[in-house]
Enzyme design. Sequence first.
Site, mmCIF file in Angstrom:
data_model
loop_
_atom_site.group_PDB
_atom_site.id
_atom_site.type_symbol
_atom_site.label_atom_id
_atom_site.label_comp_id
_atom_site.label_asym_id
_atom_site.label_seq_id
_atom_site.Cartn_x
_atom_site.Cartn_y
_atom_site.Cartn_z
ATOM 1 N N CYS A 14 -15.515 34.152 31.813
ATOM 2 C CA CYS A 14 -15.878 34.681 33.122
ATOM 3 C C CYS A 14 -16.432 33.599 34.022
ATOM 4 O O CYS A 14 -16.708 32.477 33.602
ATOM 5 C CB CYS A 14 -16.953 35.770 32.980
ATOM 6 S SG CYS A 14 -16.501 37.132 31.924
ATOM 7 N N ARG A 61 -13.697 38.189 35.600
ATOM 8 C CA ARG A 61 -13.557 38.314 34.153
ATOM 9 C C ARG A 61 -12.103 38.205 33.737
ATOM 10 O O ARG A 61 -11.219 38.767 34.380
ATOM 11 C CB ARG A 61 -14.136 39.658 33.700
ATOM 12 C CG ARG A 61 -14.004 39.957 32.214
ATOM 13 C CD ARG A 61 -14.784 41.219 31.864
ATOM 14 N NE ARG A 61 -14.596 41.582 30.469
ATOM 15 C CZ ARG A 61 -14.017 42.699 30.053
ATOM 16 N NH1 ARG A 61 -13.582 43.571 30.942
ATOM 17 N NH2 ARG A 61 -13.865 42.949 28.769
ATOM 18 N N LEU A 65 -10.015 42.907 25.865
ATOM 19 C CA LEU A 65 -10.054 44.298 25.389
ATOM 20 C C LEU A 65 -11.162 45.039 26.126
ATOM 21 O O LEU A 65 -11.980 44.437 26.819
ATOM 22 C CB LEU A 65 -10.323 44.353 23.877
ATOM 23 C CG LEU A 65 -9.183 43.939 22.933
ATOM 24 C CD1 LEU A 65 -9.662 44.024 21.507
ATOM 25 C CD2 LEU A 65 -7.961 44.821 23.121
ATOM 26 N N GLY A 377 -12.983 19.963 17.942
ATOM 27 C CA GLY A 377 -13.886 19.177 17.108
ATOM 28 C C GLY A 377 -14.959 18.416 17.848
ATOM 29 O O GLY A 377 -15.602 17.527 17.267
#
Length: 663
Positions: A14, A61, A65, A377
């Site tokens: 977001c 946003r 889901l 990493g």
Amino acid sequence: MIRRNWSLFINNMCGIAGFYPCFDRDNSINVLRSMLTRIKHRGPDQSGILLTNEIGLGSVRLSILDLDNGRMPLSNQDASQWIVFNGEIFNHLELKKDLESKGHVFKTTTDTEVVLHLYEEYGVDSLNKLNGQFAIAIWDISKKELFLARDRVGIRPLFYSKVNNGIVFASEMKALFEHPSIEAQISPLALTQIFTFWTTLSPLTIFKDILEVQPGHYILANSNGINEVKYWELPLCKRHEYKNGTLKEAINEFKELFSDAVKIRLRADVTVGAYLSGGLDSSITTSFIKDNNQERLQTFSLGFTDKEFDESDFQNEAVEFFQTNHKSIKCENNDIAKIFSDIIWHLETPILRSSPSPMAMLSKLVRKNDIKVVITGEGADELLGGYNIFKEALIRQFWAKYPKSKYRPLLLKRLYPYMSQLNGARALNLFFSYKLTETDSLVYSHLLRWNNTSRIKKYFSEDVKTELNGYHPIDELESTLVEKFKDVDLLSRAQWLEIKLFMSGYLLSSQGDRMAMANSVEGRYPFLDHRVIEFCMKLPSSYKIRCLDEKVLLKKMMVGKLPETILNRPKQAYRAPTINNLNSTYFNNMLSEKQITSAGFFNYEMVEKLVLKMKSNNNISEVDKMAYMGILSTQILDDLFVKKHRADLKKSDLIDCKLILLN
């Protein structure tokens, strides 16, 4: 491909924005819409605005889901507190269980709501319970108080400006400039810091009167004023405080911590990918991902057509070893120039290297393959002694005991075999002997780097030099470290500087959040789990560097688990070619006498000579390259943000904006 059905996990990729106090309602709505439009790339699917008589909060946003229930701004049960949130809380499942045992009732499955209820329960102490990367804004209606907070090492950005006895904040500075009381003005003081450290000294930014919420800090803003407080500090051990135990015991403890750090970062309702560069760090993260999940992992890598920078052979070997579903992209030299203006738009700062541009290309490849989350990493080199600057400092300290030695400087040749200009002892002496014997300096490890970078300040205009009035950024920094660095060894001091300045201020922004979020991709960093950081910073130096061998602990841990060619390959820092399209009409305009004079930061006659030298491609030094990139990026920054020569974004471009109005 790693896909988990974590029914309680929602990503919060977001952007957030807001201001306190408000002005009239109609203007407040328009300003918030404009602020959110500027950062809609951070969340292109959905937006929301909360407006009361005191506060304006907004978010954009990227939905994954729970589209409706996860919408922000989000309130607690009695609507006494409201939150907008950018980030991920990786331990939110455990936190939610604890909160439910205390009677909290949840209406969504988001980690955003967990953060809000945690704050309701514990106040500012809730920050110490979070394991994640975040920028938080919470409005408490009863207290009429705004709470802003940023994660421990600054993975997620959060900027603010003090305006009319209040505060305006946003995930990116470009949103702040939509507020009628804020204008973009480049700060010469910040510019000289960047032309020293590659970044500003927090909380300063390149723009006057724009500050960042410092990593590991929170802000409380109310009628009594604006107060910033530190809640976490990067550990720094005295010589006698290192963690006891054998290297084997340290490896076992690290393995347990890191495995859990990876495991909780795999919590997602979407496919999680990984960067696989062919180096040790990305190979370790890939190995631990596969240990946690046996499904086929999707990995991504970046190569270069210029063989000097390319690591494709090692990447291909890693792909073959791990049997991942792999996608790669090749960066050609002229690709960097094509997107450079857009890169500066997203970075919002001058840069001295072209490295962010290829990273933007890589994140674009990730997004094209429908991946929204990648594990990387970053952090391993800083925490476990991977960078040459650490070994360089140790060699220089060793050399300084016998500064006339002909043989000790030859050790430096082992660090930079690719630098042909450093073939002999004389060349090594000339390059590395700067302040060689000043080993008592608190910043001894970085003096050489900062001196080389500072040489580009000779291009400053007389007006800038006059305004700076002899200001020396290194002196300012050193003055803050006298007590902190007492009885701290050279490597630990070097690590602290690298993490606090370069990693937080440059790497996680310019090559991390900004380049990923430009393409709506979220990066996750298991090496930067705060538990891993705190553990590594308390390890003896010999567990990190031993006889000029870096990352001893990691290499010992991975014996038999990685190909020998990857496990023992020499450290190759990520680098990218300098811009080679020097005849670009836009670049030539940015470096023209008219534009240089108009901006006022550089001496045009000197810039002209530099440009001609770059075009001749004759005896170009690393300082020349840094100067060219720094001047060009500063000019573009001035053009985009100060002169505002960028197409305006329409307010109607905001998608699915829900407006919440409260008295």
